[in-house]
Design a protein around this motif. Structure first.
Motif, PDB file in Angstrom:
ATOM      1  N   ALA B  19      12.666  -7.572   7.663  1.00 41.22           N
ATOM      2  CA  ALA B  19      11.422  -7.699   6.916  1.00 41.22           C
ATOM      3  C   ALA B  19      11.346  -6.553   5.912  1.00 41.22           C
ATOM      4  O   ALA B  19      11.710  -5.414   6.233  1.00 41.22           O
ATOM      5  N   VAL B  20      10.893  -6.871   4.697  1.00 46.54           N
ATOM      6  CA  VAL B  20      10.719  -5.852   3.664  1.00 46.54           C
ATOM      7  C   VAL B  20       9.312  -5.967   3.101  1.00 46.54           C
ATOM      8  O   VAL B  20       8.881  -7.051   2.712  1.00 46.54           O
ATOM      9  N   ILE B  21       8.609  -4.861   3.075  1.00 40.60           N
ATOM     10  CA  ILE B  21       7.242  -4.812   2.557  1.00 40.60           C
ATOM     11  C   ILE B  21       7.208  -3.787   1.425  1.00 40.60           C
ATOM     12  O   ILE B  21       7.665  -2.661   1.599  1.00 40.60           O
ATOM     13  N   LYS B  22       6.667  -4.187   0.290  1.00 46.55           N
ATOM     14  CA  LYS B  22       6.682  -3.333  -0.896  1.00 46.55           C
ATOM     15  C   LYS B  22       5.293  -2.794  -1.206  1.00 46.55           C
ATOM     16  O   LYS B  22       4.283  -3.488  -1.017  1.00 46.55           O
ATOM     17  N   CYS B  23       5.259  -1.565  -1.705  1.00 45.28           N
ATOM     18  CA  CYS B  23       4.004  -0.924  -2.073  1.00 45.28           C
ATOM     19  C   CYS B  23       4.154  -0.316  -3.462  1.00 45.28           C
ATOM     20  O   CYS B  23       5.127   0.399  -3.727  1.00 45.28           O
ATOM     21  N   THR B  24       3.225  -0.624  -4.356  1.00 45.11           N
ATOM     22  CA  THR B  24       3.248  -0.029  -5.686  1.00 45.11           C
ATOM     23  C   THR B  24       2.039   0.891  -5.855  1.00 45.11           C
ATOM     24  O   THR B  24       0.980   0.652  -5.266  1.00 45.11           O
ATOM     25  N   TYR B  25       2.218   1.937  -6.662  1.00 43.30           N
ATOM     26  CA  TYR B  25       1.133   2.898  -6.861  1.00 43.30           C
ATOM     27  C   TYR B  25       1.067   3.268  -8.336  1.00 43.30           C
ATOM     28  O   TYR B  25       1.991   2.978  -9.099  1.00 43.30           O
ATOM     29  N   SER B  26      -0.021   3.925  -8.710  1.00 39.85           N
ATOM     30  CA  SER B  26      -0.222   4.179 -10.138  1.00 39.85           C
ATOM     31  C   SER B  26      -0.068   5.649 -10.536  1.00 39.85           C
ATOM     32  O   SER B  26       0.265   5.947 -11.679  1.00 39.85           O
ATOM     33  N   ASP B  27      -0.297   6.582  -9.605  1.00 32.85           N
ATOM     34  CA  ASP B  27      -0.260   8.009  -9.947  1.00 32.85           C
ATOM     35  C   ASP B  27       1.172   8.533  -9.883  1.00 32.85           C
ATOM     36  O   ASP B  27       1.725   8.705  -8.801  1.00 32.85           O
TER      37      ASP B  27
END
Lengths: 115, 113
Positions: B19-27
């Motif tokens: 399983a692969v879970i992705k997280c994106t952020y802005s700072d």
């Protein structure tokens, strides 16, 4: 070593009332964080206290307030309760305040139901 | 403020699969990237974290990879087991004098036996 403890476990209130939730951090931790976990909204940051001072506040109305006591325990107060305040309120503690670089240790939470 | 997004919102895998879970952020100044696991009815707990000076970190069946240029980091779980079923939250601290940890909305992982 005791973990983060919260009380009460469950609380039922009616609209317009006030709720007070309590948190005791892990011994030696000076920072206490409060998060609201409503269904489908993840963990929403409420308040951060360190060394007795409010350090940061999330996007919540002023009727959400709190304080930290000299023994580093903390209290969250919610005034003029609204139905949408129903949620699990999680308290967490950590070793340091300032720039966050460490693990948050969460309590089991206090489930607030507003009728 | 910091924007943290997780994809997908739910994920179902067969036991034994990855399983692969992705997280994106802005700072772009963020330098610490943890993943928390919350089993049903229990408290969130840190399972793995990574700092910005490394690109990957492993701990048994779980790993986290970081792409600072693209501003995303991912949780990888190999040989999934039913006890991996939980909600997984990524988090990012906002840099500055009054930083706090901002969590994504969480991903519900279901591992089918």
């Amino acid at each position: 070593e005791a973990g983060v403890t919260q009380s009460p476990t469950h609380l039922i209130k009616t609209r317009g009332q006030q709720a007070t939730l309590r948190c005791s951090p892990i011994s030696g931790h000076t920072s206490v964080y409060w998060y609201q976990q409503a269904l489908g909204l993840g963990l929403q940051f409420l308040l951060w206290y360190d060394e007795g001072e409010e350090r940061n506040r999330g996007n919540f109305p002023p009727r959400f307030s709190g304080r930290q006591f000299p023994n580093y325990s903390s209290e969250l107060n919610v005034n003029a309760l609204e139905l949408e305040d129903s949620a699990l309120y999680l308290c967490a503690s950590s070793y340091t305040g300032g720039t966050y670089t460490g693990e948050l240790f969460f309590g089991e939470g206090s489930r607030l139901t507003v009728l | 403020g910091e924007n943290v997004e997780q994809h997908p919102s739910t994920l179902s895998v067969q036991e034994g699969d990855s399983a692969v879970i992705k997280c994106t952020y802005s700072d772009s100044a963020s330098n610490y990237f943890p993943w928390y696991k919350q089993e049903l009815g229990k408290r969130p707990q840190l399972i793995i974290d990574i700092r910005s000076n490394v690109g990957e970190k492993k701990d048994q069946r779980i790993a986290v990879t970081l792409n600072k240029t693209a501003k995303h980091f991912s949780l990888h779980i190999t040989e999934t087991q039913p006890e991996d079923s939980a909600v997984y939250f990524c988090a990012v601290p906002i840099t500055g004098a009054n930083s706090k940890l901002t969590f994504g909305k969480g991903i519900t992982l279901s591992v089918r036996p």
